[in-house]
Design a protein around this motif. Structure first.
Motif, PDB file in Angstrom:
ATOM      1  N   GLU A   1       1.596  -7.449   8.573  1.00 52.28           N
ATOM      2  CA  GLU A   1       1.214  -7.862   7.227  1.00 52.28           C
ATOM      3  C   GLU A   1      -0.211  -7.339   7.009  1.00 52.28           C
ATOM      4  O   GLU A   1      -1.076  -7.569   7.844  1.00 52.28           O
ATOM      5  N   CYS A   2      -0.437  -6.672   5.945  1.00 50.25           N
ATOM      6  CA  CYS A   2      -1.799  -6.192   5.713  1.00 50.25           C
ATOM      7  C   CYS A   2      -2.704  -7.353   5.319  1.00 50.25           C
ATOM      8  O   CYS A   2      -2.247  -8.363   4.791  1.00 50.25           O
ATOM      9  N   ASN A   3      -3.992  -7.210   5.619  1.00 45.11           N
ATOM     10  CA  ASN A   3      -4.964  -8.101   4.990  1.00 45.11           C
ATOM     11  C   ASN A   3      -4.968  -7.818   3.493  1.00 45.11           C
ATOM     12  O   ASN A   3      -4.725  -6.689   3.073  1.00 45.11           O
ATOM     13  N   THR A   4      -5.242  -8.829   2.691  1.00 47.27           N
ATOM     14  CA  THR A   4      -5.085  -8.693   1.236  1.00 47.27           C
ATOM     15  C   THR A   4      -6.432  -8.761   0.531  1.00 47.27           C
ATOM     16  O   THR A   4      -7.207  -9.706   0.733  1.00 47.27           O
ATOM     17  N   TYR A   5      -6.687  -7.749  -0.299  1.00 52.17           N
ATOM     18  CA  TYR A   5      -7.901  -7.688  -1.099  1.00 52.17           C
ATOM     19  C   TYR A   5      -7.561  -8.092  -2.532  1.00 52.17           C
ATOM     20  O   TYR A   5      -6.873  -7.368  -3.246  1.00 52.17           O
TER      21      TYR A   5
ATOM     22  N   ARG B   1      -6.124  -9.730  -8.871  1.00 52.02           N
ATOM     23  CA  ARG B   1      -5.005  -8.800  -8.692  1.00 52.02           C
ATOM     24  C   ARG B   1      -5.093  -8.195  -7.289  1.00 52.02           C
ATOM     25  O   ARG B   1      -6.175  -7.858  -6.804  1.00 52.02           O
ATOM     26  N   ASP B   2      -3.945  -8.069  -6.629  1.00 43.40           N
ATOM     27  CA  ASP B   2      -3.871  -7.445  -5.316  1.00 43.40           C
ATOM     28  C   ASP B   2      -4.163  -5.948  -5.466  1.00 43.40           C
ATOM     29  O   ASP B   2      -3.370  -5.200  -6.017  1.00 43.40           O
ATOM     30  N   GLN B   3      -5.306  -5.520  -4.938  1.00 41.35           N
ATOM     31  CA  GLN B   3      -5.712  -4.122  -4.998  1.00 41.35           C
ATOM     32  C   GLN B   3      -5.849  -3.522  -3.594  1.00 41.35           C
ATOM     33  O   GLN B   3      -6.604  -2.572  -3.389  1.00 41.35           O
ATOM     34  N   THR B   4      -5.112  -4.077  -2.640  1.00 39.84           N
ATOM     35  CA  THR B   4      -5.238  -3.644  -1.254  1.00 39.84           C
ATOM     36  C   THR B   4      -4.910  -2.166  -1.092  1.00 39.84           C
ATOM     37  O   THR B   4      -5.676  -1.408  -0.477  1.00 39.84           O
TER      38      THR B   4
ATOM     39  N   GLY C   1       3.490  -8.027  -2.335  1.00 41.80           N
ATOM     40  CA  GLY C   1       4.755  -7.698  -1.691  1.00 41.80           C
ATOM     41  C   GLY C   1       5.393  -8.805  -0.897  1.00 41.80           C
ATOM     42  O   GLY C   1       6.386  -8.560  -0.204  1.00 41.80           O
ATOM     43  N   ALA C   2       4.845 -10.027  -0.933  1.00 40.03           N
ATOM     44  CA  ALA C   2       5.416 -11.111  -0.125  1.00 40.03           C
ATOM     45  C   ALA C   2       5.223 -12.443  -0.818  1.00 40.03           C
ATOM     46  O   ALA C   2       4.251 -12.658  -1.537  1.00 40.03           O
ATOM     47  N   ALA C   3       6.179 -13.340  -0.575  1.00 39.34           N
ATOM     48  CA  ALA C   3       6.053 -14.687  -1.138  1.00 39.34           C
ATOM     49  C   ALA C   3       4.943 -15.470  -0.452  1.00 39.34           C
ATOM     50  O   ALA C   3       4.319 -16.347  -1.049  1.00 39.34           O
TER      51      ALA C   3
ATOM     52  N   VAL D   1      -7.662 -22.148  -0.406  1.00 39.18           N
ATOM     53  CA  VAL D   1      -7.097 -22.478   0.902  1.00 39.18           C
ATOM     54  C   VAL D   1      -6.124 -21.392   1.317  1.00 39.18           C
ATOM     55  O   VAL D   1      -5.169 -21.085   0.589  1.00 39.18           O
ATOM     56  N   ALA D   2      -6.371 -20.777   2.467  1.00 43.76           N
ATOM     57  CA  ALA D   2      -5.451 -19.786   3.027  1.00 43.76           C
ATOM     58  C   ALA D   2      -4.411 -20.521   3.863  1.00 43.76           C
ATOM     59  O   ALA D   2      -4.751 -21.125   4.882  1.00 43.76           O
ATOM     60  N   ASN D   3      -3.160 -20.496   3.434  1.00 45.23           N
ATOM     61  CA  ASN D   3      -2.079 -21.227   4.100  1.00 45.23           C
ATOM     62  C   ASN D   3      -1.202 -20.282   4.912  1.00 45.23           C
ATOM     63  O   ASN D   3      -0.704 -19.286   4.385  1.00 45.23           O
ATOM     64  N   ASP D   4      -1.021 -20.606   6.169  1.00 45.77           N
ATOM     65  CA  ASP D   4      -0.194 -19.803   7.064  1.00 45.77           C
ATOM     66  C   ASP D   4       1.282 -20.087   6.791  1.00 45.77           C
ATOM     67  O   ASP D   4       1.731 -21.232   6.895  1.00 45.77           O
ATOM     68  N   GLN D   5       2.039 -19.037   6.411  1.00 45.09           N
ATOM     69  CA  GLN D   5       3.480 -19.099   6.168  1.00 45.09           C
ATOM     70  C   GLN D   5       3.859 -19.984   4.977  1.00 45.09           C
ATOM     71  O   GLN D   5       4.956 -20.532   4.917  1.00 45.09           O
TER      72      GLN D   5
END
Length: 314
Positions: free
Chosen positions: A80-84, A94-97, A50-52, A16-20
């Motif tokens: 905010e970048c899109n996150t890969y 792992r965040d590899q953006t 890089g963000a909570a 689930v992608a949660n906004d904020q």
């Protein structure tokens, strides 16, 4: 949200992608029972490095780096970048953006729908993103309401680079207030087409006219002991020593679902292929000797694959 099987354990998971607020990843330990547990943060999916939390909206899943597991791409707000999220171990991402050169290009836009699509059937997925702001804001430092669609393709050194400017067609030449984005093959030519909804204009149907495209195979699954739609099943396609994996999911892009046909681009490979289906309960079936450029129906428990359509047939 997207529902499917994204690690090596049988059973459905729900991302689930949660906004904020932090994203959620729900799964059932051992793949059985009714109780779900939430584990996004410990799995590396709660947010970016890089963000909570972020303004998460759209989701795309697929084996973007061709290492045999499923990665997750999440669209976010402007600045905010899109996150890969690269799956680096079974059930751990792992965040590899930044490593994939996907950080800076997505900072100026507000991402909504996104898909992992093999537009030219070369066997490598592209990232396609439908962008558009939530409102028209005044001020020089505000991002515009209408924004360009983005397409990122993996290059020869393994990074992603923008190719939207090199794709013909009036739609990509203009800006839009894009929202939902989903995939289908509307003219049954083996190339994946796109549909996009908008805040300020009608739905757009983008028909893929790639001239130099590779071979492909399409798979439609039908469950008997699992649900008829077979959500949560995964497919492995093998030609010679090369293989691809696909997950049958529900809830793709942003507030939509793709046509539930798994398409795999095979490039210039021409040998018949084998397809192994892992059904939701962990049972596997292999169908050998399937010809290319054909869509097949695979029914749980049936030994034979049913040919639905080859290119050139009506």
């Amino acid at each position: 949200m997207v529902i499917g099987s994204f690690d090596q354990h049988p059973g459905l998971e729900v991302f689930v992608a949660n906004d904020q607020s932090a994203n959620h990843f729900w799964s059932r330990p051992g793949g059985t029972g009714l109780a779900f547990e939430e584990s996004a943060i410990v799995r590396g999916l709660g947010s970016s490095n890089g963000a909570a939390y972020q303004g998460s909206m759209g989701l795309a899943t697929g084996d973007f780096d061709q290492d045999g597991d499923f990665d997750i791409y999440v669209t976010n707000f402007d600045r905010e970048c899109n996150t890969y999220h690269d799956q680096v171990n079974d059930g751990v991402w792992r965040d590899q953006t930044m490593a994939q050169k996907l950080y800076s290009p997505t900072l100026p836009v507000v991402g909504f729908g996104t898909e992992g699509v093999d537009l030219d059937n070369d066997g490598i997925l592209e990232h396609v993103v439908s962008n558009g702001h939530v409102d028209a804001y005044e001020g020089d430092d505000s991002a515009p309401y209408a924004q360009p669609m983005q397409v990122f393709q993996r290059n020869s050194v393994g990074d992603f680079e923008s190719i939207a400017e090199s794709i013909g067609g009036a739609y990509l030449e203009a800006d839009h207030v894009g929202r939902a984005l989903w995939t289908l093959d509307v003219n049954r030519d083996g190339l994946t087409d796109l549909a996009v909804t908008h805040q300020t204009e009608p739905v757009a149907l983008l028909v893929n006219h790639t001239k130099r495209s590779g071979n492909w195979i399409g798979v439609q699954l039908c469950g008997r002991h699992c649900s008829r739609d077979a959500i949560g099943a995964t497919v492995e396609v093998q030609v010679g020593d090369q293989r691809w994996i696909k997950a049958l999911t529900s809830g793709d892009g942003y507030l939509c679902s793709n046509e539930r046909i798994l398409r795999v681009g095979l490039g210039d490979l021409s040998d018949e292929c084998s397809v192994t289906v892992s059904w939701l309960d962990g049972q596997q079936q292999t169908y050998a000797g399937l010809k290319l450029n054909t869509q097949w129906l695979l029914v749980e428990g049936d030994r034979d694959a049913f040919e639905l359509q080859s290119v050139g047939e009506s």
